[in-house]
Design a protein around this motif. Structure first.
Motif, PDB file in Angstrom:
ATOM      1  N   GLY A 640       0.739  -1.122  -0.069  1.00 49.21           N
ATOM      2  CA  GLY A 640       0.042   0.085  -0.050  1.00 49.21           C
ATOM      3  C   GLY A 640       0.862   1.209  -0.091  1.00 49.21           C
ATOM      4  O   GLY A 640       0.397   2.358   0.601  1.00 49.21           O
ATOM      5  N   GLU A 645      -3.868   0.603  -2.223  1.00 51.31           N
ATOM      6  CA  GLU A 645      -4.889  -0.148  -1.253  1.00 51.31           C
ATOM      7  C   GLU A 645      -3.748  -1.612  -1.021  1.00 51.31           C
ATOM      8  O   GLU A 645      -3.447  -1.899  -2.292  1.00 51.31           O
ATOM      9  CB  GLU A 645      -5.944  -0.821  -1.761  1.00 51.31           C
ATOM     10  N   PRO A 646      -3.435  -1.995  -0.017  1.00 54.92           N
ATOM     11  CA  PRO A 646      -2.723  -3.286   0.168  1.00 54.92           C
ATOM     12  C   PRO A 646      -3.238  -4.343  -0.653  1.00 54.92           C
ATOM     13  O   PRO A 646      -4.406  -4.660  -0.589  1.00 54.92           O
ATOM     14  CB  PRO A 646      -2.335  -3.300   1.672  1.00 54.92           C
TER      15      PRO A 646
END
Length: 695
Positions: A640, A645-646
């Motif tokens: 991320g 977003e991870p």
């Protein structure tokens, strides 16, 4: 491997080929044994009644059950002597004789026969083409080298006999001793794995060291060395670096993962400390044999010389060590005892007029600090400093605090007595601060190795029969290079793939696109065109009304690019949203020594340019797969970085494990690329595959 006690601690040694002729190998070995061996020497040669004052017998059968036979006869005769050794119950044989696999096809055939005989009789055989073996506890020098080794706690193996003679001569001058020394020769039977295992069980051996040009059975070596290095450090120099593996490769993985990279990965997984030079080999070995392991990787530098102190700090920065941050009590002790112009922070500069008392006080304070794992005593000579007294104080404080200490008492002749006293206590002295730091770094590395936990690889429920069917189909077509038509192989092993099919006409393409229900990706399918994007063989975001024309265009491009290419059709595949994901690569190249070598890294079209990858020898556990993700420079992208977003890191780790199981289960797969494996917040999906099988 059988019990090697009789190899290193025999009661009776037979020299087959003993001779009174000076200048011969048989004479040299017999002389070395007579002069130092604590047991009985038996001479075997039908041409003599006596050799060097010892009665000579005509055969091994008449030698009276020796524990060890040293064979110094021509290669054709050597084969028969080894067979005779087996028949009369001799279990340990050293074949000095050359003229085997190192000489060509005829010698290779002879060596295979030698190996078969040794295995038939269960012989512990060293060689052929060996300098011999030494074992100082029993005074055994069954070599034709010019010197006996000094007693010590290092056991040493080498693929080069000449290197052994040079090392023993140098080590004698340096006062470095050995327990056992083995010239591996051609390793027809016993190899490095056998000796690593045997020396781990030897109470006399504190550190195992070696010079290797190759490892015969890489996976077996890893498994044995992992167990050994829990108790005994192993330090190796590996030479013979080659790009032969990369030259034969056709995939991204194969191009990057050449033979040298396989050794890097394999030795690291084995828990072996790899030295880059002979000097580094013995620096590390000496430190590991004589010093306690540190509680941490922090080092305190106590010095009377500002310049060398800065050099040592730079060296620490280049290592896995870190400069210790002292506690307030320690800083207060420094402020009370050091001159105002000194430096109480690390490196601690006690100023050029420091005497032994000031040195000792600073070293005592540093070693007493719980934030300090180890220390370096660094000094330039001055008129007010007695090196011998400083050495004595250093020895006493090391013993009192039980922490590892290295010394860098710089200078020439005036250093010798102090260095000798330090050496007696197991504290090495170096002229170069970088060497001192590197030796301490080897302690920290071994501390990490000892703390490792190893897990068994996960065994996933997979469809092996489907993979076998797909590989057999390719074999029937005569294809050894397979592309997207093999996506089903990944699916069979639980690695997610996009919806889609390989089709052979435009109408089928339209049918598949209709079932997917959105814009599709279309790729030419040909075992002869592996890098499809280079020829425009991939179309992304194809609308349903354009699928027919896209199919025709892809086939035409392939025909124009390579008229004789086998075109199996076109893959029609759902589109994966790359904007939400990170393109990674998971691959495998099968190394001749270590087997399947897994690769993970940043993927897409830049994989060979950036080479942000890490490697492991398969099979890998979940812990090892996770370690691969941690090691790449692009790991923050997966987690991320910059507001992204991870990704689902667990899905990537599982994909690596599943690929590991696939290539372990099917050894005929010699290369494989999943590029890209797109990692998203929702999982990981394999977009493309290329693999090579051994026909």
């Amino acid at each position: 491997m059988g019990d090697l006690t009789g190899l290193f601690s025999p009661d009776r040694v037979a020299v087959v080929g003993a001779t009174p002729r000076e200048g011969s190998v048989g004479h040299a070995i017999t002389t070395n044994l007579i002069e130092g061996f604590a047991g009985e020497v038996v001479c075997v040669n039908p041409n003599y009644e006596e050799v060097l004052g010892i009665d000579c017998v005509g055969s091994l059968t008449a030698a009276g059950d020796p524990d060890l036979a040293v064979v110094v006869v021509p290669p054709d005769v050597a084969l028969e002597v080894v067979r005779e050794a087996g028949e009369c119950g001799v279990k340990n044989v050293v074949v000095i004789t050359a003229g085997f696999a190192e000489t060509g096809s005829e010698g290779a055939t002879r060596e295979r026969e030698l190996r078969e005989v040794a295995r038939e009789y269960g012989l512990n055989l060293v060689g052929p083409n060996s300098l011999g073996v030494m074992s100082t506890p029993v005074g055994l020098n069954a070599t034709f080298g010019p010197d006996d080794a000094l007693p010590g706690s290092l056991s040493f193996m080498s693929q080069s006999g000449a290197f052994i003679t040079a090392v023993v001569d140098w080590a004698n001058d340096q006062g470095i001793g050995f327990t056992d020394v083995v010239s591996l020769g051609n390793k027809a039977v016993l190899d490095e794995t056998d000796f690593v295992e045997a020396w781990n069980a030897d109470d006399e051996t504190d550190v195992i060291i070696g010079y290797l040009e190759g490892i015969e059975e890489g996976r077996a070596f890893i498994e044995v060395a992992r167990e050994v290095t829990r108790e005994t450090p192993v330090v190796l120099v590996k030479s013979g670096r080659t790009d032969a593996g990369a030259q034969a490769a056709s995939s991204h993985t194969g191009t990057i993962a050449g033979s040298e990279r396989a050794y890097e990965a394999g030795l690291e997984q084995a828990g072996v400390i790899r030295a880059e030079s002979v000097q580094e080999l013995f620096d590390s070995a000496g430190m590991l044999a004589n010093q306690p392991l540190p509680d941490s990787e922090t080092v305190a530098v106590i010095t009377n010389a500002g310049g060398p102190g800065v050099m040592s700090t730079d060296a620490v920065g280049d290592s896995r060590l870190s400069m210790a941050s002292f506690g307030e009590d320690t800083l207060e002790r420094f402020r009370e005892t050091l001159p105002a112009e000194g430096n109480v922070y690390n490196p601690v500069d006690i100023v050029g007029d420091a005497d032994v008392e000031r040195f000792a006080g600073a070293l005592d304070a540093a070693l007493a600090d719980p934030n300090v794992g180890m220390a370096l005593v660094l000094s330039a000579p001055t008129a007010v400093l007695d090196y011998e007294e400083l050495a004595e104080s250093t020895v006493e404080l090391r013993e009192e605090h039980g922490k590892p200490v290295a010394a860098c008492l710089m200078g020439g002749e005036r250093v010798a007595p102090a260095a000798e006293r330090l050496g007696e206590a197991g504290i090495p002295n170096y002229f170069d601060p970088a060497r001192a730091v590197a030796s301490l770094d080897s302690l920290a590395e071994y501390r990490e190795i000892r703390a490792r936990e190893y897990d068994d690889p996960t065994e996933f429920d997979v469809d092996r029969e489907r993979v076998r069917e797909l590989l057999d189909r390719a074999d029937e077509r005569g294809d050894n290079r397979i592309g997207v038509e093999a996506m089903g192989i990944l699916e069979a092993y639980g690695i997610p793939i996009p919806d889609g099919e390989v089709v052979t006409d435009p109408a089928e393409a339209e049918r598949v696109a209709e079932s997917i229900g959105e814009a599709v990706v279309m790729k030419i399918v040909s075992p002869d065109i592996m890098h499809k994007s280079d020829i425009g063989g991939v179309k992304i975001g194809v609308a349903r009304e354009d699928v027919h024309d896209a199919y025709e265009d892809l086939v035409t491009r392939a025909r124009n690019y390579q008229p004789d290419a086998a075109v199996l059709g076109v893959q029609v595949q759902e589109t994966v949203d790359l904007d939400r994901g990170v393109e990674t690569i998971v691959g495998m190249n099968r190394d001749p020594q270590f087997g399947p070598l897994l690769l993970f890294g940043l993927g897409g079209i830049f994989v060979e340019t950036l080479e942000d990858v890490t490697l492991r020898v398969a099979p890998v556990s979940e812990r090892e797969a996770a370690g691969m993700i941690d090691e790449i420079d692009a790991a923050p992208l997966l987690r991320g970085a910059r507001g992204r977003e991870p990704v689902d890191e667990g899905a990537v780790i599982e994909a690596v494990q599943r690929l590991s199981q696939l290539v372990t289960d099917f050894p005929e797969i010699v290369e494989l690329d999943i590029n890209p494996l797109v990692a998203t917040p929702d999982g990981a999906v394999a977009i493309d595959i290329a693999l090579t099988v051994e026909q």
